[in-house]
Structure formats: C-alpha cells, structure tokens
Design a protein around this motif. Structure first.
Motif, mmCIF file in Angstrom:
data_model
loop_
_atom_site.group_PDB
_atom_site.id
_atom_site.type_symbol
_atom_site.label_atom_id
_atom_site.label_comp_id
_atom_site.label_asym_id
_atom_site.label_seq_id
_atom_site.Cartn_x
_atom_site.Cartn_y
_atom_site.Cartn_z
ATOM 1 N N VAL A 44 0.844 -1.198 0.000
ATOM 2 C CA VAL A 44 0.000 0.000 0.000
ATOM 3 C C VAL A 44 0.879 1.248 0.000
ATOM 4 O O VAL A 44 1.755 1.388 0.852
ATOM 5 C CB VAL A 44 -0.937 0.018 1.227
ATOM 6 N N THR A 48 -1.816 7.173 -0.692
ATOM 7 C CA THR A 48 -3.154 6.849 -1.210
ATOM 8 C C THR A 48 -3.841 5.757 -0.392
ATOM 9 O O THR A 48 -4.799 5.146 -0.858
ATOM 10 C CB THR A 48 -3.057 6.405 -2.684
ATOM 11 N N ASN A 52 -7.074 3.102 -1.067
ATOM 12 C CA ASN A 52 -6.667 1.802 -1.606
ATOM 13 C C ASN A 52 -6.450 0.716 -0.554
ATOM 14 O O ASN A 52 -5.873 -0.323 -0.868
ATOM 15 C CB ASN A 52 -5.382 1.973 -2.426
ATOM 16 N N SER A 72 -13.722 -2.375 -6.308
ATOM 17 C CA SER A 72 -13.193 -1.031 -6.576
ATOM 18 C C SER A 72 -11.841 -1.111 -7.269
ATOM 19 O O SER A 72 -11.049 -2.038 -7.037
ATOM 20 C CB SER A 72 -13.046 -0.254 -5.267
ATOM 21 N N PRO A 74 -7.995 0.526 -8.120
ATOM 22 C CA PRO A 74 -7.003 1.352 -7.427
ATOM 23 C C PRO A 74 -7.121 2.810 -7.851
ATOM 24 O O PRO A 74 -7.411 3.098 -9.016
ATOM 25 C CB PRO A 74 -5.661 0.756 -7.872
ATOM 26 N N MET A 75 -6.884 3.710 -6.929
ATOM 27 C CA MET A 75 -6.922 5.134 -7.228
ATOM 28 C C MET A 75 -5.542 5.736 -7.033
ATOM 29 O O MET A 75 -4.992 5.712 -5.929
ATOM 30 C CB MET A 75 -7.934 5.847 -6.326
ATOM 31 N N ALA A 77 -2.733 4.641 -7.795
ATOM 32 C CA ALA A 77 -1.754 3.656 -7.329
ATOM 33 C C ALA A 77 -1.878 2.405 -8.179
ATOM 34 O O ALA A 77 -2.836 2.245 -8.951
ATOM 35 C CB ALA A 77 -1.989 3.327 -5.855
ATOM 36 N N ARG A 79 -2.168 -0.743 -7.035
ATOM 37 C CA ARG A 79 -3.020 -1.800 -6.512
ATOM 38 C C ARG A 79 -3.772 -1.365 -5.267
ATOM 39 O O ARG A 79 -3.407 -0.399 -4.597
ATOM 40 C CB ARG A 79 -2.210 -3.057 -6.207
ATOM 41 N N ARG A 80 -4.823 -2.117 -4.988
ATOM 42 C CA ARG A 80 -5.549 -2.015 -3.735
ATOM 43 C C ARG A 80 -5.208 -3.218 -2.865
ATOM 44 O O ARG A 80 -4.798 -4.267 -3.366
ATOM 45 C CB ARG A 80 -7.065 -2.015 -3.973
ATOM 46 N N ASP A 108 -5.185 -6.354 -9.941
ATOM 47 C CA ASP A 108 -4.685 -5.123 -9.339
ATOM 48 C C ASP A 108 -5.166 -4.957 -7.893
ATOM 49 O O ASP A 108 -5.117 -3.868 -7.331
ATOM 50 C CB ASP A 108 -5.069 -3.896 -10.176
ATOM 51 N N THR A 109 -5.645 -6.038 -7.302
ATOM 52 C CA THR A 109 -6.027 -6.056 -5.889
ATOM 53 C C THR A 109 -5.338 -7.237 -5.214
ATOM 54 O O THR A 109 -5.270 -8.322 -5.774
ATOM 55 C CB THR A 109 -7.548 -6.200 -5.718
#
Length: 350
Positions: A44, A48, A52, A72, A74-75, A77, A79-80, A108-109
């Motif tokens: 993380v 962000t 995330n 959701s 990633p914002m 970034a 990944r979440r 991406d999570t």
C-alpha cells in the motif's frame, strides 16, 4: 511446506510482487499479524492508503461493503489491498461474495485472508489462494526466534539465557516480544544474561517446566514434587499444558520402550525419537534435542507396564483438571507426579 510458503511470502514482500490472494492460517497469531502488517506496508502506498486499503473483521463486514471493497479499482496507485481477518466467521451472504471473487480475483487487488489460532484451515479458500500456514514454533525454532527477535530490536541474548527465557514464555510470541523489550531496556548496551532473565522475567534456572519433565523422566519424585508449585507459579503456566507436556513425554517413551523391546539398538533411540517428534510436530516442553536426550537416557528406568500405567494416570489427571469441582491444580499435578515417579516394577532392559 510452511517454511517454504513463509519464505515465498517474504520474497514477495521484499520484491513487491504480490499474488492476487493470500490465505494465512495456523496457531501462531503473532507471526500471522506480523506478516499481514509487513505485506500491507509493502503493497500500500502511504499517500493513497485512504483510497486503496480496507481492513475488515469477518464478523463485522456485510456483503455490500465487501463487494464494494473487492470490486473497486485502485486510485492513483498500482493496486488495492483488502484484509479480511477471521474469515471463518463470515456470514453466508458475505461468504458468497468472497467465493465469487475467488473464482476470478482482480490482478490489481491483493486480498489477504486470515484464520485465527484454533480454527481448522479452510481448504476451499486454500485451494484458490496462496496459502501460508503459520504453525506454532517447536522448541528449537522458538530458541532461534528469540535470538533473532532480540537482534531485530538491537539487543543480544547470551546463549545460556535463551532456553531460560523460552521456558518462561512458552509458545506465546507476543509475551516473548514484550519480555525481550523489558530485558533490553534493563540490560542497556550489554548482552542479556541469565541473571537478567531471573530478575526481570522471574524464571530461575533449575526451576523450569523442562526441569520438572526431566525429574519425572528420571523418576526423581522428591525433586519433581519440589518443582510443581514453583513451575505452576510461573507467568503463562498452568496445570493443563504441564500435563500435556508430561503426556507427550510418556507417549514418546512408550514408543521408544516398545522399539527397544522389539530389538532397536540403544544407539539409535535418540535419532528415532527425533524422527518421531518431527513426524508428529509435537511440542515436548523444551527443545527437541534436549527432550530426546532425556528420554533416551532415562528409558532404562521404565518398563512397558510402567509407561502404560503412566498414561492411565495422565488421563485421570487431565479429566480431573477439566472438572470444575477441582479446587487445586497444584494438588492434581503433585498427585500425578508422585504416581509417575513411583518405583519401577520388575527389571527393564537398557
């Protein structure tokens, strides 16, 4: 298996190359929590994190919240990260959301799932995740962990102090970490000694669970009885784990007695006992090497009949300790120790 999986997780954290789903299980909650914290810190981006990173207790999250967290994007970034602790407590509808996600997780999570100590690993989750078991450390592993943790905080445990500290904290790593912090503060810049452990932790050499187990193995009743009250007064020590340790000892010596009576050479007893412990992942109350040496050394004191009788006494003590009418754990253990250390009947082959 568990060591290899933990190393792979460590490499993923170091390289910041994460799998879509991790599942951490096993009885060592301290190292599980530590691994989750390290994974989150590596995956993380702090700037962000508000967008995330989501963390839930399974018993508190509803299906909608989990679905939103997992779907959701990633914002700002790459990944979440979503953490769900105590995954076995998910309600049926929430588990349905998780199962659908596990069938096709987002790249991406990174989803991190954990089960608490005492829970059986969830095979359905393990099959669709990178499973990382964290079993409790055995005696030798615990000694290594204590030394490594001390170094991690800039302290040094003298070799003789490590087994004494291990006897004081048992398998509780959170307790161990706290005691090492206190010892490091007390010792300052010098190595932590046996005297420091005796002064700060309250554990004295010669008065440990291991010493009690050795006295029983040697059938030294007077010595064993003198240790019962002292051992049970130690922090994090109670009668049930002491009886469990004695049961492991009696079972292992029963196996060794049968093997010797069946023709096993005396020179092979230690190595075969070590193999038995490894196969069963048993915790004998002290490092495996110390335990097998004690058992092999004292095996000539025990006949097959003596050990069969010992197991009967251990079962009776276990049942007595689970009886709410029992007022004195010390009395139960003292009576057990006296029964176990009663003189051997008949001759025993070395």
């Amino acid at each position: 298996m568990s060591v290899a999986a933990q190393r792979q997780l460590r490499s993923a954290i170091d390289d910041r190359r994460f799998d879509p789903v991790y599942y951490l299980s096993g009885d060592d909650d301290y190292r599980k929590d530590e691994a989750v914290a390290q994974l989150v810190a590596a995956a993380v981006e702090p700037a962000t994190a508000d967008f995330n990173f989501d963390s839930f207790r399974a018993s508190e999250v509803d299906a909608e919240r989990l679905d939103i967290a997992l779907s959701s994007l990633p914002m700002l970034a790459e990944r979440r990260v979503v953490v769900v602790r105590d995954v076995g407590a998910l309600k049926k509808a929430v588990r349905g959301v998780l199962d659908r996600y596990l069938a096709s997780p987002a790249r991406d999570t990174t989803l991190v799932l954990t089960s608490p100590a005492g829970d059986k690993p969830d095979a359905a989750i393990a099959d669709r995740a990178t499973a990382v078991p964290f079993p409790s450390l055995d005696g030798a592993q615990m000694l290594t962990w204590l030394a490594q943790h001390a170094r991690k905080i800039g302290a040094e445990l003298e070799a003789d102090s490590i087994p004494l500290l291990a006897d004081a904290v048992g398998a509780d790593l959170a307790h161990a970490a706290g005691e090492i912090d206190k010892l490091a503060s007390y010792a300052g810049n010098r190595p932590i000694t046996v005297a420091d452990v005796e002064a700060i932790v309250g554990m004295r050499r010669g008065e440990t669970v291991a010493d009690l187990l050795d006295a029983v193995a040697a059938r030294d009743g007077a010595r064993a009885v003198s240790l019962v009250g002292i051992v049970l007064s130690h922090p994090k020590t109670s009668a049930v784990p002491v009886v469990n340790n004695l049961a492991v000892q009696a079972l292992a010596m029963s196996w060794a007695r049968a093997a010797r009576d069946g023709g096993l050479n005396a020179s092979r007893v230690e190595s075969e006992l070590f193999r038995l412990l490894k196969a069963g992942a048993a915790f004998p109350g002290r490092p495996w090497s110390d335990a097998v040496k004690c058992w092999a050394r004292n095996l000539p004191r025990w006949s097959a009949g003596d050990l069969e009788s010992a197991l009967d006494h251990l079962l009776a003590a276990d049942l007595a300790l689970k009886d709410s009418r029992v007022s004195s754990e010390e009395g139960v253990v003292t009576s057990l120790v006296l029964a176990l250390c009663a003189p051997a009947h008949g001759t025993v082959a070395a």
